[in-house]
Write a protein that holds these residues in place. Structure first.
Motif, PDB file in Angstrom:
ATOM      1  N   VAL A  58       0.814  -1.212   0.000  1.00  0.00           N
ATOM      2  CA  VAL A  58       0.000   0.000   0.000  1.00  0.00           C
ATOM      3  C   VAL A  58       0.855   1.272   0.000  1.00  0.00           C
ATOM      4  CG1 VAL A  58      -1.814   1.261   1.224  1.00  0.00           C
ATOM      5  CG2 VAL A  58      -1.844  -1.213   1.197  1.00  0.00           C
ATOM      6  N   ASP A  59       1.998   1.250   0.703  1.00  0.00           N
ATOM      7  CA  ASP A  59       2.817   2.459   0.781  1.00  0.00           C
ATOM      8  C   ASP A  59       4.289   2.249   0.426  1.00  0.00           C
ATOM      9  OD1 ASP A  59       3.496   0.993   2.996  1.00  0.00           O
ATOM     10  OD2 ASP A  59       3.388   2.658   4.400  1.00  0.00           O
ATOM     11  N   HIS A  60       4.623   1.133  -0.187  1.00  0.00           N
ATOM     12  CA  HIS A  60       5.993   0.909  -0.644  1.00  0.00           C
ATOM     13  C   HIS A  60       6.048  -0.255  -1.630  1.00  0.00           C
ATOM     14  CE1 HIS A  60       5.546  -1.796   2.817  1.00  0.00           C
ATOM     15  NE2 HIS A  60       6.526  -2.518   2.316  1.00  0.00           N
ATOM     16  N   VAL A  61       7.189  -0.362  -2.319  1.00  0.00           N
ATOM     17  CA  VAL A  61       7.410  -1.425  -3.294  1.00  0.00           C
ATOM     18  C   VAL A  61       8.666  -2.180  -2.904  1.00  0.00           C
ATOM     19  CG1 VAL A  61       7.903  -1.947  -5.722  1.00  0.00           C
ATOM     20  CG2 VAL A  61       6.332  -0.097  -5.150  1.00  0.00           C
ATOM     21  N   HIS A  62       8.581  -3.516  -2.896  1.00  0.00           N
ATOM     22  CA  HIS A  62       9.734  -4.400  -2.655  1.00  0.00           C
ATOM     23  C   HIS A  62      10.091  -5.079  -3.956  1.00  0.00           C
ATOM     24  CE1 HIS A  62      10.196  -4.711   1.735  1.00  0.00           C
ATOM     25  NE2 HIS A  62       8.897  -4.501   1.782  1.00  0.00           N
ATOM     26  N   LEU A  63      11.373  -5.117  -4.272  1.00  0.00           N
ATOM     27  CA  LEU A  63      11.847  -5.870  -5.424  1.00  0.00           C
ATOM     28  C   LEU A  63      13.076  -6.670  -5.050  1.00  0.00           C
ATOM     29  CD1 LEU A  63      11.762  -3.223  -8.311  1.00  0.00           C
ATOM     30  CD2 LEU A  63      10.202  -5.139  -7.993  1.00  0.00           C
ATOM     31  N   SER A  64      13.128  -7.896  -5.483  1.00  0.00           N
ATOM     32  CA  SER A  64      14.350  -8.685  -5.451  1.00  0.00           C
ATOM     33  C   SER A  64      14.702  -8.883  -6.911  1.00  0.00           C
ATOM     34  CB  SER A  64      14.123 -10.017  -4.744  1.00  0.00           C
ATOM     35  OG  SER A  64      15.306 -10.783  -4.784  1.00  0.00           O
ATOM     36  N   VAL A  65      15.804  -8.266  -7.348  1.00  0.00           N
ATOM     37  CA  VAL A  65      16.135  -8.242  -8.768  1.00  0.00           C
ATOM     38  C   VAL A  65      17.583  -8.644  -9.018  1.00  0.00           C
ATOM     39  CG1 VAL A  65      14.424  -6.517  -9.437  1.00  0.00           C
ATOM     40  CG2 VAL A  65      16.646  -5.768  -8.631  1.00  0.00           C
ATOM     41  N   ALA A  66      17.829  -9.174 -10.212  1.00  0.00           N
ATOM     42  CA  ALA A  66      19.184  -9.459 -10.678  1.00  0.00           C
ATOM     43  C   ALA A  66      19.505  -8.415 -11.741  1.00  0.00           C
ATOM     44  CB  ALA A  66      19.268 -10.860 -11.249  1.00  0.00           C
ATOM     45  N   ILE A  67      20.430  -7.520 -11.414  1.00  0.00           N
ATOM     46  CA  ILE A  67      20.799  -6.422 -12.307  1.00  0.00           C
ATOM     47  C   ILE A  67      22.142  -6.758 -12.941  1.00  0.00           C
ATOM     48  CG2 ILE A  67      21.311  -3.957 -12.470  1.00  0.00           C
ATOM     49  CD1 ILE A  67      19.571  -3.542  -9.983  1.00  0.00           C
ATOM     50  N   PRO A  68      22.236  -6.725 -14.271  1.00  0.00           N
ATOM     51  CA  PRO A  68      23.525  -7.010 -14.915  1.00  0.00           C
ATOM     52  C   PRO A  68      24.609  -6.059 -14.418  1.00  0.00           C
ATOM     53  CG  PRO A  68      21.764  -6.880 -16.549  1.00  0.00           C
ATOM     54  CD  PRO A  68      21.193  -6.419 -15.243  1.00  0.00           C
ATOM     55  N   PRO A  69      25.856  -6.530 -14.321  1.00  0.00           N
ATOM     56  CA  PRO A  69      26.925  -5.698 -13.760  1.00  0.00           C
ATOM     57  C   PRO A  69      27.267  -4.471 -14.600  1.00  0.00           C
ATOM     58  CG  PRO A  69      27.793  -7.778 -14.581  1.00  0.00           C
ATOM     59  CD  PRO A  69      26.310  -7.871 -14.659  1.00  0.00           C
ATOM     60  N   LYS A  70      26.823  -4.431 -15.853  1.00  0.00           N
ATOM     61  CA  LYS A  70      27.085  -3.249 -16.670  1.00  0.00           C
ATOM     62  C   LYS A  70      26.166  -2.083 -16.316  1.00  0.00           C
ATOM     63  CE  LYS A  70      24.237  -4.812 -20.527  1.00  0.00           C
ATOM     64  NZ  LYS A  70      24.211  -5.133 -21.945  1.00  0.00           N
ATOM     65  N   ILE A  71      25.151  -2.332 -15.474  1.00  0.00           N
ATOM     66  CA  ILE A  71      24.233  -1.286 -15.022  1.00  0.00           C
ATOM     67  C   ILE A  71      24.445  -1.090 -13.524  1.00  0.00           C
ATOM     68  CG2 ILE A  71      21.830  -0.574 -14.789  1.00  0.00           C
ATOM     69  CD1 ILE A  71      21.128  -2.566 -17.005  1.00  0.00           C
ATOM     70  N   VAL A  73      23.374   0.190  -9.786  1.00  0.00           N
ATOM     71  CA  VAL A  73      22.071   0.207  -9.117  1.00  0.00           C
ATOM     72  C   VAL A  73      21.464   1.602  -9.128  1.00  0.00           C
ATOM     73  CG1 VAL A  73      20.854  -0.245  -6.960  1.00  0.00           C
ATOM     74  CG2 VAL A  73      22.716  -1.736  -7.646  1.00  0.00           C
ATOM     75  N   SER A  74      22.268   2.630  -8.880  1.00  0.00           N
ATOM     76  CA  SER A  74      21.718   3.988  -8.842  1.00  0.00           C
ATOM     77  C   SER A  74      21.197   4.422 -10.215  1.00  0.00           C
ATOM     78  CB  SER A  74      22.750   4.983  -8.312  1.00  0.00           C
ATOM     79  OG  SER A  74      23.874   5.030  -9.152  1.00  0.00           O
ATOM     80  N   ASP A  75      21.883   4.049 -11.292  1.00  0.00           N
ATOM     81  CA  ASP A  75      21.387   4.364 -12.629  1.00  0.00           C
ATOM     82  C   ASP A  75      20.086   3.631 -12.916  1.00  0.00           C
ATOM     83  OD1 ASP A  75      23.543   6.014 -13.100  1.00  0.00           O
ATOM     84  OD2 ASP A  75      24.607   4.595 -14.408  1.00  0.00           O
ATOM     85  N   PHE A  76      20.025   2.364 -12.524  1.00  0.00           N
ATOM     86  CA  PHE A  76      18.811   1.587 -12.739  1.00  0.00           C
ATOM     87  C   PHE A  76      17.636   2.185 -11.966  1.00  0.00           C
ATOM     88  CE2 PHE A  76      15.933  -1.767 -11.198  1.00  0.00           C
ATOM     89  CZ  PHE A  76      15.336  -2.097 -12.411  1.00  0.00           C
ATOM     90  N   MET A  77      17.861   2.579 -10.714  1.00  0.00           N
ATOM     91  CA  MET A  77      16.775   3.146  -9.911  1.00  0.00           C
ATOM     92  C   MET A  77      16.327   4.502 -10.461  1.00  0.00           C
ATOM     93  SD  MET A  77      15.706   0.975  -7.882  1.00  0.00           S
ATOM     94  CE  MET A  77      14.558   2.036  -7.013  1.00  0.00           C
ATOM     95  N   GLY A  78      17.264   5.313 -10.939  1.00  0.00           N
ATOM     96  CA  GLY A  78      16.890   6.584 -11.568  1.00  0.00           C
ATOM     97  C   GLY A  78      16.017   6.341 -12.789  1.00  0.00           C
ATOM     98  N   TYR A  79      16.408   5.363 -13.589  1.00  0.00           N
ATOM     99  CA  TYR A  79      15.628   4.987 -14.772  1.00  0.00           C
ATOM    100  C   TYR A  79      14.255   4.455 -14.363  1.00  0.00           C
ATOM    101  CZ  TYR A  79      14.079   1.540 -18.257  1.00  0.00           C
ATOM    102  OH  TYR A  79      13.336   0.778 -19.112  1.00  0.00           O
ATOM    103  N   LEU A  80      14.220   3.515 -13.418  1.00  0.00           N
ATOM    104  CA  LEU A  80      12.970   2.873 -13.017  1.00  0.00           C
ATOM    105  C   LEU A  80      11.984   3.883 -12.429  1.00  0.00           C
ATOM    106  CD1 LEU A  80      11.499   0.122 -12.716  1.00  0.00           C
ATOM    107  CD2 LEU A  80      12.416   0.033 -10.404  1.00  0.00           C
ATOM    108  N   LYS A  81      12.446   4.704 -11.507  1.00  0.00           N
ATOM    109  CA  LYS A  81      11.544   5.660 -10.870  1.00  0.00           C
ATOM    110  C   LYS A  81      11.148   6.788 -11.818  1.00  0.00           C
ATOM    111  CE  LYS A  81      12.640   6.714  -6.569  1.00  0.00           C
ATOM    112  NZ  LYS A  81      13.470   7.014  -5.404  1.00  0.00           N
TER     113      LYS A  81
END
Length: 142
Positions: A58-71, A73-81
């Motif tokens: 209701v007030d947050h999102v949980h993700l368990s993800v496998a992100i390729p090492p060429k990306i 995490v901060s870039d991926f989160m900026g893109y996702l959000k």
């Protein structure tokens, strides 16, 4: 999850990520919840990010993800959000004026999955989703 590979790299980079709507508003229910689930899934596919487990509470999102090492995490989160905000406002324009263009809060929580088992993270996400469902049934939509 098996190790994945790029042209010269074998990898297993798994993260547990939690992020919230601006002001931690309890707005992620009903059709919006389903749309956010679809949007996140679509955006992850675009970047070849595997969703291992996830829950839109209701007030947050949980993700368990496998992100390729060429990306990173901060870039991926900026893109996702960033992209998900645009897609959410496209589907739900009534939300756009509420929080001055920002749907998600500025930060997020991230931890690598390695010191605990995949099963423990997935169990935690499942428990959070169950708790959110209980809370969702107690609240009334406007």
């Amino acid at each position: 999850m098996d190790n994945k590979s790029l042209s010269h790299t074998r990898w297993k980079c798994q993260y547990h990520i939690v992020f919230i709507p601006k002001y931690r508003k309890k707005v992620l229910y009903g059709q919006l919840k389903n749309d956010i689930r679809d949007i996140i899934s679509t955006l992850c596919k675009y970047k070849n990010v595997e969703i291992i487990a996830g829950a839109v509470c209701v007030d947050h999102v949980h993700l368990s993800v496998a992100i390729p090492p060429k990306i990173c995490v901060s870039d991926f989160m900026g893109y996702l959000k960033g992209k998900s905000t645009l897609m959410i406002y496209d589907r739900h324009p009534e939300l756009q004026s509420k929080w001055n263009k920002a749907f998600w809060a500025r930060g997020y929580y991230v931890e690598t999955v390695g010191n605990i088992t995949d099963e423990a993270v997935q169990k935690y996400i499942k428990e959070q989703a169950e708790e959110s469902r209980k809370e969702d049934t107690r609240s009334t939509a406007f």
